[in-house]
Design a protein around this motif. Structure first.
Motif, mmCIF file in Angstrom:
data_model
loop_
_atom_site.group_PDB
_atom_site.id
_atom_site.type_symbol
_atom_site.label_atom_id
_atom_site.label_comp_id
_atom_site.label_asym_id
_atom_site.label_seq_id
_atom_site.Cartn_x
_atom_site.Cartn_y
_atom_site.Cartn_z
ATOM 1 N N THR A 95 0.821 -1.213 0.000
ATOM 2 C CA THR A 95 0.000 0.000 0.000
ATOM 3 C C THR A 95 0.857 1.267 0.000
ATOM 4 O OG1 THR A 95 -0.171 0.071 2.426
ATOM 5 C CG2 THR A 95 -1.876 -1.166 1.226
ATOM 6 N N ARG A 96 2.147 1.130 0.286
ATOM 7 C CA ARG A 96 3.069 2.278 0.323
ATOM 8 C C ARG A 96 3.896 2.400 -0.950
ATOM 9 N NH1 ARG A 96 4.243 4.556 5.159
ATOM 10 N NH2 ARG A 96 6.393 4.879 4.533
ATOM 11 N N LEU A 97 3.657 1.535 -1.915
ATOM 12 C CA LEU A 97 4.493 1.511 -3.111
ATOM 13 C C LEU A 97 4.363 2.787 -3.944
ATOM 14 C CD1 LEU A 97 6.630 -0.282 -4.232
ATOM 15 C CD2 LEU A 97 4.907 -1.499 -5.532
ATOM 16 N N ALA A 98 3.178 3.344 -4.056
ATOM 17 C CA ALA A 98 3.007 4.587 -4.812
ATOM 18 C C ALA A 98 3.828 5.710 -4.176
ATOM 19 C CB ALA A 98 1.537 4.982 -4.897
ATOM 20 N N PHE A 118 27.339 8.873 -13.478
ATOM 21 C CA PHE A 118 25.953 8.432 -13.640
ATOM 22 C C PHE A 118 25.553 8.377 -15.114
ATOM 23 C CE2 PHE A 118 21.465 9.538 -14.231
ATOM 24 C CZ PHE A 118 20.857 8.530 -13.524
ATOM 25 N N CYS A 119 24.977 7.258 -15.523
ATOM 26 C CA CYS A 119 24.444 7.096 -16.895
ATOM 27 C C CYS A 119 22.922 7.084 -16.888
ATOM 28 C CB CYS A 119 24.883 5.768 -17.514
ATOM 29 S SG CYS A 119 26.599 5.597 -17.888
ATOM 30 N N SER A 120 22.341 6.192 -16.060
ATOM 31 C CA SER A 120 20.889 6.016 -16.088
ATOM 32 C C SER A 120 20.420 5.358 -14.796
ATOM 33 C CB SER A 120 20.475 5.150 -17.290
ATOM 34 O OG SER A 120 20.993 3.835 -17.152
ATOM 35 N N ALA A 121 19.098 5.397 -14.622
ATOM 36 C CA ALA A 121 18.490 4.748 -13.460
ATOM 37 C C ALA A 121 17.127 4.208 -13.849
ATOM 38 C CB ALA A 121 18.357 5.728 -12.297
ATOM 39 N N SER A 122 16.774 3.123 -13.203
ATOM 40 C CA SER A 122 15.432 2.575 -13.384
ATOM 41 C C SER A 122 14.939 2.059 -12.043
ATOM 42 C CB SER A 122 15.440 1.442 -14.421
ATOM 43 O OG SER A 122 16.291 0.391 -14.012
ATOM 44 N N LEU A 123 13.632 2.054 -11.903
ATOM 45 C CA LEU A 123 12.988 1.479 -10.729
ATOM 46 C C LEU A 123 11.954 0.497 -11.233
ATOM 47 C CD1 LEU A 123 12.637 1.473 -7.613
ATOM 48 C CD2 LEU A 123 10.777 3.126 -7.960
ATOM 49 N N LEU A 124 12.137 -0.749 -10.861
ATOM 50 C CA LEU A 124 11.211 -1.812 -11.232
ATOM 51 C C LEU A 124 10.435 -2.201 -9.992
ATOM 52 C CD1 LEU A 124 13.797 -3.998 -13.190
ATOM 53 C CD2 LEU A 124 12.403 -2.119 -14.061
ATOM 54 N N VAL A 125 9.121 -2.400 -10.133
ATOM 55 C CA VAL A 125 8.290 -2.692 -8.970
ATOM 56 C C VAL A 125 7.416 -3.909 -9.215
ATOM 57 C CG1 VAL A 125 8.242 -0.273 -8.231
ATOM 58 C CG2 VAL A 125 6.402 -1.151 -9.672
ATOM 59 N N ASN A 126 7.082 -4.570 -8.121
ATOM 60 C CA ASN A 126 6.071 -5.621 -8.125
ATOM 61 C C ASN A 126 5.002 -5.147 -7.149
ATOM 62 O OD1 ASN A 126 4.613 -7.988 -7.076
ATOM 63 N ND2 ASN A 126 5.921 -9.095 -8.516
ATOM 64 N N ARG A 127 3.917 -4.662 -7.693
ATOM 65 C CA ARG A 127 2.895 -4.010 -6.864
ATOM 66 C C ARG A 127 2.236 -4.948 -5.867
ATOM 67 N NH1 ARG A 127 2.083 1.221 -8.511
ATOM 68 N NH2 ARG A 127 2.884 1.691 -10.584
ATOM 69 N N SER A 128 2.095 -6.216 -6.190
ATOM 70 C CA SER A 128 1.410 -7.133 -5.272
ATOM 71 C C SER A 128 2.281 -7.498 -4.071
ATOM 72 C CB SER A 128 0.947 -8.394 -5.999
ATOM 73 O OG SER A 128 2.049 -9.095 -6.521
ATOM 74 N N SER A 129 3.603 -7.577 -4.249
ATOM 75 C CA SER A 129 4.474 -7.972 -3.145
ATOM 76 C C SER A 129 5.063 -6.772 -2.390
ATOM 77 C CB SER A 129 5.629 -8.840 -3.673
ATOM 78 O OG SER A 129 6.519 -8.052 -4.446
ATOM 79 N N GLY A 130 5.035 -5.584 -3.009
ATOM 80 C CA GLY A 130 5.661 -4.422 -2.381
ATOM 81 C C GLY A 130 7.168 -4.421 -2.539
ATOM 82 N N ARG A 131 7.670 -5.242 -3.426
ATOM 83 C CA ARG A 131 9.114 -5.284 -3.667
ATOM 84 C C ARG A 131 9.468 -4.400 -4.856
ATOM 85 N NH1 ARG A 131 12.010 -9.590 -0.829
ATOM 86 N NH2 ARG A 131 10.453 -10.510 0.533
ATOM 87 N N ALA A 159 15.671 5.179 2.544
ATOM 88 C CA ALA A 159 14.950 4.126 3.263
ATOM 89 C C ALA A 159 14.312 4.677 4.536
ATOM 90 C CB ALA A 159 15.893 2.972 3.583
ATOM 91 N N ARG A 160 15.037 5.523 5.232
ATOM 92 C CA ARG A 160 14.528 6.108 6.473
ATOM 93 C C ARG A 160 13.345 7.037 6.181
ATOM 94 N NH1 ARG A 160 19.115 7.228 9.115
ATOM 95 N NH2 ARG A 160 19.546 8.966 7.727
ATOM 96 N N LYS A 161 13.485 7.871 5.137
ATOM 97 C CA LYS A 161 12.424 8.826 4.800
ATOM 98 C C LYS A 161 11.148 8.129 4.343
ATOM 99 C CE LYS A 161 15.053 12.853 3.495
ATOM 100 N NZ LYS A 161 15.286 13.898 2.542
ATOM 101 N N VAL A 162 11.289 7.075 3.564
ATOM 102 C CA VAL A 162 10.137 6.440 2.930
ATOM 103 C C VAL A 162 9.596 5.270 3.743
ATOM 104 C CG1 VAL A 162 9.339 5.350 0.795
ATOM 105 C CG2 VAL A 162 11.056 7.127 0.702
ATOM 106 N N GLY A 163 10.431 4.696 4.588
ATOM 107 C CA GLY A 163 9.985 3.553 5.371
ATOM 108 C C GLY A 163 10.042 2.247 4.591
ATOM 109 N N VAL A 164 11.110 2.092 3.810
ATOM 110 C CA VAL A 164 11.317 0.834 3.091
ATOM 111 C C VAL A 164 12.512 0.122 3.711
ATOM 112 C CG1 VAL A 164 10.366 1.741 0.942
ATOM 113 C CG2 VAL A 164 12.834 1.823 1.319
ATOM 114 N N GLU A 165 12.620 -1.156 3.423
ATOM 115 C CA GLU A 165 13.739 -1.945 3.922
ATOM 116 C C GLU A 165 14.589 -2.411 2.749
ATOM 117 O OE1 GLU A 165 14.586 -6.267 6.019
ATOM 118 O OE2 GLU A 165 12.563 -5.439 6.094
ATOM 119 N N ALA A 166 15.875 -2.108 2.799
ATOM 120 C CA ALA A 166 16.794 -2.607 1.776
ATOM 121 C C ALA A 166 17.052 -4.082 2.059
ATOM 122 C CB ALA A 166 18.097 -1.826 1.787
#
Length: 185
Positions: A95-98, A118-131, A159-166
């Motif tokens: 529920t916090r993925l957005a 730096f060349c590029s960056a991407s963010l890949l998500v799996n919405r059902s697992s939150g990963r 990670a601290r700001k958003v509340g995610v775990e690496a």
């Protein structure tokens, strides 16, 4: 991969390319194929399976399959020979993925753009697992090594700001970069 697998994949409707990241120290490879849509990806499954098996045989391993949505794609400039990738896997409540994607765009991506090489960056998500997995591409292994501390600090702050775990951070050689994914920023 470049001479056989990639050309075969590109003949499948909806394929927009492939990349290959290689960790030569630990013997880990991550091959990704990108698709115009989820439907195109699912429709291609039967045609992709023999290519996946071929890739696993080439590398002497077993293929593990995961599906990800490309939430962010940004290129400062194209990668060249010798480019490397730092991949960071994270998890959060689905529920916090957005909010996680928004924070990546507002905070992490601008920070990554300031890192040397730096060349590029991407963010890949799996919405059902939150990963999610963030991939930052850099000009060379040397510059990636030099910006390792700054990158780690950026990750801890985010990670601290958003509340995610690496979950894991790994560095790879970018052996093949042939993706025609549009800018998604």
């Amino acid at each position: 991969m470049r001479d056989e697998v990639l050309p075969a994949l590109e003949k499948i409707p909806g394929c927009v390319g492939m990349s290959l990241m290689v960790d030569r120290v630990f013997g880990r490879c991550i091959a990704t194929s990108a698709w115009e849509s989820g439907a195109a990806m699912h429709d291609s499954a039967m045609r992709v399976q023999p290519r996946r098996d071929q890739a696993a045989m080439i590398f002497g391993g077993v293929a593990q399959v995961a599906e990800w949505e490309i939430a962010v794609m940004h290129r400062e400039h194209r990668s060249t020979d010798g480019a490397c990738v730092r991949a960071t896997w994270i998890k959060t409540d689905p529920t916090r993925l957005a909010m996680t994607i928004d924070s990546y765009l507002d905070y992490v991506l601008p920070g990554m753009e300031q890192l040397e090489g730096f060349c590029s960056a991407s963010l890949l998500v799996n919405r059902s697992s939150g990963r999610a997995v963030s991939c930052g591409t850099f000009d060379s292994a040397d510059v990636m090594r030099r910006n390792r501390e700054q990158s780690a600090a950026l990750g801890v702050d985010a990670a601290r700001k958003v509340g995610v775990e690496a979950i894991d951070v790994r560095e790879f050689d970018l052996a093949l970069a042939h993706l025609r994914v549009p800018e998604l920023v």
